[in-house]
Design an enzyme around this catalytic site. Structure first.
Site, PDB file in Angstrom:
ATOM      1  N   CYS A 299      53.863  -3.451  54.476  1.00 41.41           N
ATOM      2  CA  CYS A 299      54.647  -3.063  55.655  1.00 41.41           C
ATOM      3  C   CYS A 299      54.807  -4.193  56.678  1.00 41.41           C
ATOM      4  O   CYS A 299      55.911  -4.495  57.130  1.00 41.41           O
ATOM      5  CB  CYS A 299      54.054  -1.817  56.308  1.00 41.41           C
ATOM      6  SG  CYS A 299      52.402  -2.045  57.027  1.00 41.41           S
ATOM      7  N   HIS A 347      50.344   0.782  60.161  1.00 47.35           N
ATOM      8  CA  HIS A 347      51.645   0.816  59.468  1.00 47.35           C
ATOM      9  C   HIS A 347      52.758   0.506  60.461  1.00 47.35           C
ATOM     10  O   HIS A 347      52.653   0.805  61.657  1.00 47.35           O
ATOM     11  CB  HIS A 347      51.889   2.181  58.832  1.00 47.35           C
ATOM     12  CG  HIS A 347      53.113   2.206  57.958  1.00 47.35           C
ATOM     13  ND1 HIS A 347      53.203   1.502  56.784  1.00 47.35           N
ATOM     14  CD2 HIS A 347      54.315   2.836  58.117  1.00 47.35           C
ATOM     15  CE1 HIS A 347      54.385   1.701  56.235  1.00 47.35           C
ATOM     16  NE2 HIS A 347      55.077   2.497  57.025  1.00 47.35           N
ATOM     17  N   HIS A 359      61.173   0.536  55.859  1.00 47.26           N
ATOM     18  CA  HIS A 359      59.768   0.146  55.764  1.00 47.26           C
ATOM     19  C   HIS A 359      59.317   0.097  54.321  1.00 47.26           C
ATOM     20  O   HIS A 359      59.993   0.602  53.418  1.00 47.26           O
ATOM     21  CB  HIS A 359      58.873   1.093  56.573  1.00 47.26           C
ATOM     22  CG  HIS A 359      58.747   2.479  56.014  1.00 47.26           C
ATOM     23  ND1 HIS A 359      57.622   3.245  56.161  1.00 47.26           N
ATOM     24  CD2 HIS A 359      59.629   3.265  55.308  1.00 47.26           C
ATOM     25  CE1 HIS A 359      57.797   4.423  55.583  1.00 47.26           C
ATOM     26  NE2 HIS A 359      58.997   4.460  55.063  1.00 47.26           N
TER      27      HIS A 359
END
Length: 387
Positions: A299, A347, A359
């Site tokens: 990520c 994240h 993402h």
């Protein structure tokens, strides 16, 4: 996380981010689904489908958190290795100069031996346990020639500097070893969590996998509804802002804003468009923990690479990226902003507008567009404008 690494942000939500104390959309859909006729009772001694899903999600979350620790340790290892290499090169250069100084002193000793000189100065100096202490003795100083004194002084200086650099190199090597241990530990944690998740999923029957897919589909539908609601709110806010700008400028407005902020807004929009274009070109590439492209990403690797394409340098980890810009509310999010998730900020996604982001979701998944509410509103930590 190692104590010498930058601490993670606290779990407090950034100003303007709504975090209601209610279950996430994911858990809500799971609860509703488990009450439906499709939900089969668990066999004796076997976890229910809902329990399996929760455990797998938790393991993926823990793996992602460990991945960010791995990323931080890897980055730190690279910096320390460069420092160690530079110190060792410096030590080698100084050792060479020290050898030259020692050779010059040796030539004096050889000359004394050939002439039968009784003065024990240079030869004894070279054999002394403490050259500096021997050098400080008045009897030696009084017997040395000017050239000999210069050679002894150079030798002592080079010896002291070399010893100091060797000590620095030793300490840096010890620090590097500690960081490499952190790297190995984080890597082992990631691998263990992923193996556990795969093992749990491997136990599911075909029917259970089908029901799990249905749960995930309902989660996506709920997230899409929330994203549409956010898009409507942002559209309404943009309309009000445009109306206010027209009123303030006598009925006309140009660009993306008015006043002193329009130039800045336009510059950010240009950079954000480049970052989003890069991120969109990566859609379909696999999530791989620790990866920064070009064939795969995690990520934070994706967000770093996307903004690098726009000419903006971001730190490697989510823990640092969350501090690399200005925090804004979710309602004020613009395309290009970074959306961070979970209390441990493990994240991140790149906002593209209308409640959606790009993402790299998790192991086994691919870079994709998805609602910022993919796991429910309560997991959204903050939104940061990086440029």
């Amino acid at each position: 996380m190692a104590s010498h690494r930058k601490s993670r942000p606290s779990g407090a939500r950034a100003a303007g981010i709504r975090t209601p104390a209610l279950a996430t959309a994911a858990l809500t859909s799971v609860a509703l689904f488990s009450q439906s006729a499709e939900a089969a009772p668990a066999e004796d001694g076997k976890p229910s489908l809902e329990e399996v899903e929760k455990k797998v999600d938790a393991l993926y979350r823990q793996a992602e958190s460990a991945t960010e620790r791995y990323n931080a340790a890897k980055e730190r290892t690279g910096r320390q290795r460069k420092q160690v290499d530079a110190l060792l090169d410096d030590v080698a250069r100084r050792a060479e100069r020290l050898n030259k100084a020692r050779a010059e002193l040796g030539s004096f000793a050889a000359a004394q031996y050939r002439t039968g000189a009784s003065v024990p100065d240079t030869a004894t100096f070279l054999l002394a346990d403490s050259p500096q202490g021997y050098f400080d003795q008045d009897q030696l100083m009084s017997r040395l020639t000017s050239r000999q004194k210069g050679a002894v002084d150079d030798y002592v200086t080079q010896q002291s500097a070399t010893m100091k650099k060797r000590q620095e190199a030793t300490e840096s090597l010890e620090s590097l070893t500690g960081t490499q241990d952190d790297l190995k530990a984080a890597k082992a944690t990631v691998q263990t969590k992923l193996a556990s998740a795969r093992e749990l999923l491997s136990r599911l029957t075909a029917a259970e996998k089908a029901r799990l897919a249905a749960i995930e589909r309902r989660q996506r539908e709920a997230a899409a509804r929330k994203a549409a609601e956010l898009a409507r709110q942002q559209s309404a806010a943009a309309g009000q802002e445009a109306s206010s700008s027209r009123s303030a400028s006598g009925g006309s407005v140009s660009g993306s804003g008015s006043g002193s902020g329009s130039g800045s807004d336009s510059a950010y929009a240009t950079k954000a468009a480049k970052a989003i274009a890069f991120a969109r070109a990566q859609i379909g590439k696999p999530y791989v923990w620790g990866a920064t492209g070009p064939g795969s990403y995690d990520c934070s690797g994706l967000s770093q690479a996307a903004w690098k394409a726009a000419g903006v340098s971001l730190p490697r980890t989510t823990y640092d990226q969350v501090n690399a810009g200005t925090t804004v509310s979710l309602a004020d999010a613009r395309p290009g902003d970074l959306v961070f998730f979970y209390d441990d900020v493990s994240h991140v996604g790149i906002y593209i507008g209308n409640g959606m982001m790009i993402h790299a979701p998790k192991p086994g998944a691919y870079v994709r567009e998805e609602s910022v509410y993919y796991g429910g509103e309560s997991i959204i930590h903050s939104v940061v404008r990086p440029a």
